[in-house]
Design a protein around this motif. Structure first.
Motif, short mmCIF file in Angstrom:
data_model
loop_
_atom_site.label_atom_id
_atom_site.label_comp_id
_atom_site.label_asym_id
_atom_site.label_seq_id
_atom_site.Cartn_x
_atom_site.Cartn_y
_atom_site.Cartn_z
N LEU A 133 -2.07 -52.92 25.41
CA LEU A 133 -3.24 -53.20 24.21
C LEU A 133 -3.92 -54.36 24.54
O LEU A 133 -3.16 -55.52 24.40
CB LEU A 133 -2.42 -53.07 22.87
CG LEU A 133 -3.22 -53.37 21.66
CD1 LEU A 133 -4.45 -52.09 21.69
CD2 LEU A 133 -2.39 -53.42 20.24
N VAL A 134 -5.16 -54.28 24.76
CA VAL A 134 -6.10 -55.58 25.10
C VAL A 134 -6.96 -55.97 23.78
O VAL A 134 -7.73 -55.11 23.48
CB VAL A 134 -6.83 -55.24 26.37
CG1 VAL A 134 -7.62 -56.47 26.73
CG2 VAL A 134 -5.96 -55.08 27.51
N VAL A 135 -6.71 -57.01 23.42
CA VAL A 135 -7.29 -57.56 22.29
C VAL A 135 -8.36 -58.77 22.47
O VAL A 135 -7.76 -59.62 23.08
CB VAL A 135 -6.17 -57.65 21.15
CG1 VAL A 135 -7.03 -58.24 19.84
CG2 VAL A 135 -5.63 -56.64 20.73
N GLY A 136 -9.44 -58.62 21.92
CA GLY A 136 -10.22 -59.72 22.07
C GLY A 136 -10.35 -60.29 20.60
O GLY A 136 -10.93 -59.57 19.77
N SER A 137 -9.98 -61.43 20.14
CA SER A 137 -9.82 -62.02 18.98
C SER A 137 -10.83 -62.76 18.66
O SER A 137 -11.57 -63.47 19.60
CB SER A 137 -8.57 -62.84 18.61
OG SER A 137 -8.49 -63.97 19.21
N PHE A 238 -12.42 -66.36 21.63
CA PHE A 238 -13.55 -66.81 21.89
C PHE A 238 -13.75 -67.74 23.36
O PHE A 238 -14.29 -67.63 24.21
CB PHE A 238 -14.37 -67.27 20.86
CG PHE A 238 -14.88 -66.17 19.92
CD1 PHE A 238 -14.62 -64.85 20.21
CD2 PHE A 238 -15.14 -66.62 18.64
CE1 PHE A 238 -15.20 -63.81 19.35
CE2 PHE A 238 -15.92 -65.08 17.88
CZ PHE A 238 -15.64 -64.01 18.29
N ALA A 239 -13.10 -68.91 23.21
CA ALA A 239 -13.20 -69.99 23.79
C ALA A 239 -12.55 -69.91 25.34
O ALA A 239 -13.54 -69.89 26.20
CB ALA A 239 -12.35 -71.47 23.46
N GLY A 240 -11.49 -68.93 25.37
CA GLY A 240 -11.14 -68.53 26.62
C GLY A 240 -11.71 -67.41 27.49
O GLY A 240 -12.26 -67.65 28.74
N PHE A 241 -12.54 -66.63 26.61
CA PHE A 241 -13.57 -65.63 26.97
C PHE A 241 -14.80 -66.60 27.66
O PHE A 241 -15.13 -66.05 28.93
CB PHE A 241 -14.05 -64.63 26.10
CG PHE A 241 -15.09 -63.62 26.62
CD1 PHE A 241 -14.63 -62.59 26.82
CD2 PHE A 241 -16.28 -63.83 26.09
CE1 PHE A 241 -15.44 -61.42 27.34
CE2 PHE A 241 -17.18 -62.88 26.57
CZ PHE A 241 -16.87 -61.84 27.33
N VAL A 242 -15.38 -67.26 27.02
CA VAL A 242 -16.52 -67.94 27.59
C VAL A 242 -16.18 -68.87 28.80
O VAL A 242 -16.92 -68.73 29.68
CB VAL A 242 -16.97 -69.02 26.46
CG1 VAL A 242 -18.13 -69.74 26.92
CG2 VAL A 242 -17.79 -68.23 25.27
N ASP A 333 -5.81 -71.06 28.17
CA ASP A 333 -5.94 -71.82 26.74
C ASP A 333 -5.95 -71.11 25.50
O ASP A 333 -5.32 -71.51 24.58
CB ASP A 333 -7.02 -72.58 26.73
CG ASP A 333 -7.41 -73.77 27.94
OD1 ASP A 333 -6.03 -74.30 28.02
OD2 ASP A 333 -8.44 -74.20 28.13
N THR A 334 -6.51 -69.80 25.56
CA THR A 334 -6.35 -68.93 24.42
C THR A 334 -5.64 -67.72 24.39
O THR A 334 -5.82 -66.61 23.68
CB THR A 334 -8.05 -68.67 23.81
OG1 THR A 334 -8.47 -68.08 24.69
CG2 THR A 334 -8.46 -69.98 23.37
N LEU A 335 -4.91 -67.39 25.71
CA LEU A 335 -4.40 -66.11 25.84
C LEU A 335 -3.14 -66.13 25.29
O LEU A 335 -2.35 -66.98 25.29
CB LEU A 335 -4.32 -65.99 27.61
CG LEU A 335 -3.62 -64.83 28.06
CD1 LEU A 335 -4.46 -63.44 27.75
CD2 LEU A 335 -3.29 -64.79 29.66
N VAL A 336 -2.79 -65.09 24.66
CA VAL A 336 -1.59 -64.74 24.00
C VAL A 336 -1.11 -63.29 24.75
O VAL A 336 -1.78 -62.50 24.64
CB VAL A 336 -1.56 -64.59 22.43
CG1 VAL A 336 -0.26 -64.09 21.83
CG2 VAL A 336 -2.17 -65.87 21.87
N VAL A 337 0.33 -63.16 25.04
CA VAL A 337 0.72 -61.94 25.74
C VAL A 337 2.33 -61.90 25.08
O VAL A 337 2.96 -62.64 24.43
CB VAL A 337 0.96 -62.10 27.14
CG1 VAL A 337 -0.47 -62.24 27.69
CG2 VAL A 337 1.83 -63.31 27.65
N ASP A 338 2.81 -60.63 25.25
CA ASP A 338 4.19 -60.49 25.03
C ASP A 338 4.94 -60.88 25.93
O ASP A 338 4.60 -61.31 27.10
CB ASP A 338 4.34 -58.87 24.93
CG ASP A 338 4.29 -58.12 26.15
OD1 ASP A 338 5.40 -57.88 26.61
OD2 ASP A 338 3.19 -57.87 26.56
#
Length: 407
Positions: A133-137, A238-242, A333-338
């Motif tokens: 499950l890939v989520v962009g927050s 957002f910040a990690g994506f950019v 920096d903004t990545l969250v995983v299980d």
């Protein structure tokens, strides 16, 4: 007269030819002519006054193994050159391996594995293959006030889902299935993590699950409504994506029409171009110019994510510390995983996305019956129950999907 007398080289004597080149007096036996055996050849310099039969350091005639013909390269020089090249290659490879190992160890300690899927209850039974499950927050964490203004993200606090993709990998290939954030679904019973209050199962929009109960409630909601077991969870803000997009040098995209959206800040011309971080974020967030609204946005998100994965996993990016290290840093920096998702598993996820970009997989939306159904929570997206159940069943059994390809 003694048998041995003084005799000078060069006199008429049978031994003259054998000892030619020697200087000074020599003792010879006048009674018998003895064959002359020259001493073994050595590589020492000749004595003073002695002619040098060969250049210093060489023996043998021209064209022999020891002294090649003029114009030919010395074998020793070639061997020395090869050795230097081999040594340089080994040193370079060792340096790269050391750098990669150091980066891996550093990144592994930075990975935020805060989601404990093993602690969840009432879960769907595992199927065949692997589901991510890939989520962009829309988390603004890591963005300054100026960043928020430049990126048109607003100032809302907390985390909400901006995109959700269920990626399935298995023997039948890879399938990326977008789940619109406004999908009308049933939330399972849950306890509010902030207040401790319990709530019963109730219909709501899919992104409400993330707002009300975080990643854990979102995973349970996806499993309840699809019947698919979520094996791994990955979320980026957002910040990690950019940051990732900028670190890899931008991502190439081809647009069939110009896009201008005030809400997201998108202002992109028609045609092929390289999107930087801020332009990419605006592109994947905009939906007002999409004929299918949120469904059109999910298609753009899939298209861009596969292109980003392809760019991030190229050899040129992975072996270039100037790109790979900033990309990893920005992502972490903004990545969250299980807790079960480590760096090799993340690489498998990116490789699967890259495969889809290269035509090795399917991209599609969950089947929809009504994209603008009226509900107690506002306008929502209603799934096509019959077609959706068929698709979910195929994915659970890791069968080739029969749903039409996304345009």
């Amino acid at each position: 007269m003694d048998d041995w007398t003084d005799h000078r080289a060069g006199d008429d004597d049978p031994l003259d030819g054998a000892i030619a080149g020697l200087t000074g007096p020599v003792r010879v036996n006048t009674g018998r002519v003895l064959p002359y055996a020259p001493p073994p050849s050595t590589r020492t310099a000749p004595l003073p006054g002695m002619p040098s039969p060969a250049p210093p350091g060489r023996t043998g005639g021209a064209g022999t193994r020891d002294q090649p013909e003029r114009g030919s390269r010395m074998p020793r020089a070639r061997r020395s050159g090869r050795r230097r090249a081999v040594r340089a290659t080994v040193v370079l490879l060792c340096g790269l391996l050391a750098a990669c190992a150091g980066t891996y160890m550093w990144a592994d300690t930075r990975l935020d594995q805060e989601v404990d899927l093993g602690a969840l209850t009432d879960r769907a039974a595992p199927g065949k293959g692997t589901n991510y499950l890939v989520v962009g927050s829309d988390s603004r964490e890591g963005l300054s006030e100026q960043d928020r203004k430049d990126l048109n993200t607003g100032s809302a606090e907390g985390r909400r889902t901006d995109s959700m993709i269920l990626l399935h990998t298995g023997a039948s290939g890879t399938t990326m299935m977008s789940l619109p954030r406004d999908s009308w679904v049933t939330l399972p019973p849950y306890v509010d993590p902030g207040t401790g209050r319990s709530y019963r199962a109730a219909p709501n929009k899919l992104n409400a699950a993330f707002s009300l109960g975080g990643p854990e409630l979102l995973v349970r909601t996806v499993e309840r409504n699809t019947g698919l077991h979520v094996d791994h969870y990955a979320e980026i803000g957002f910040a990690g994506f950019v940051g990732v997009v900028d670190a890899v040098g931008g991502v190439d995209m081809c647009l069939d029409r110009p896009i201008k959206d005030k809400s997201s800040g998108a202002n992109l011309p028609r045609g092929c171009q390289t999107l930087d971080g801020s332009e990419a974020l605006a592109f994947v967030r905009q939906r007002k110019q999409e004929a299918q609204g949120d469904l059109g946005r999910t298609q753009n998100q899939q298209k861009f994510l596969t292109a980003l994965a392809a760019k991030a996993t190229t050899t040129g990016t992975l072996l270039d510390p100037a790109k790979s290290v900033p990309a990893v840093t920005a992502g972490l920096d903004t990545l969250v995983v299980d807790r079960a998702t480590d760096l090799p598993r993340l690489m498998s996820l990116f490789q699967a996305m890259r495969g889809v970009a290269g035509g090795g997989g399917r991209q599609l939306n969950v089947p929809v019956a009504d994209p603008n159904v009226t509900t107690s929570k506002g306008t929502a997206v209603q799934w096509d129950t019959v077609r959706a159940r068929k698709l979910f069943g195929e994915l659970k059994q890791d069968l080739p999907v029969s749903a039409p390809r996304q345009k």
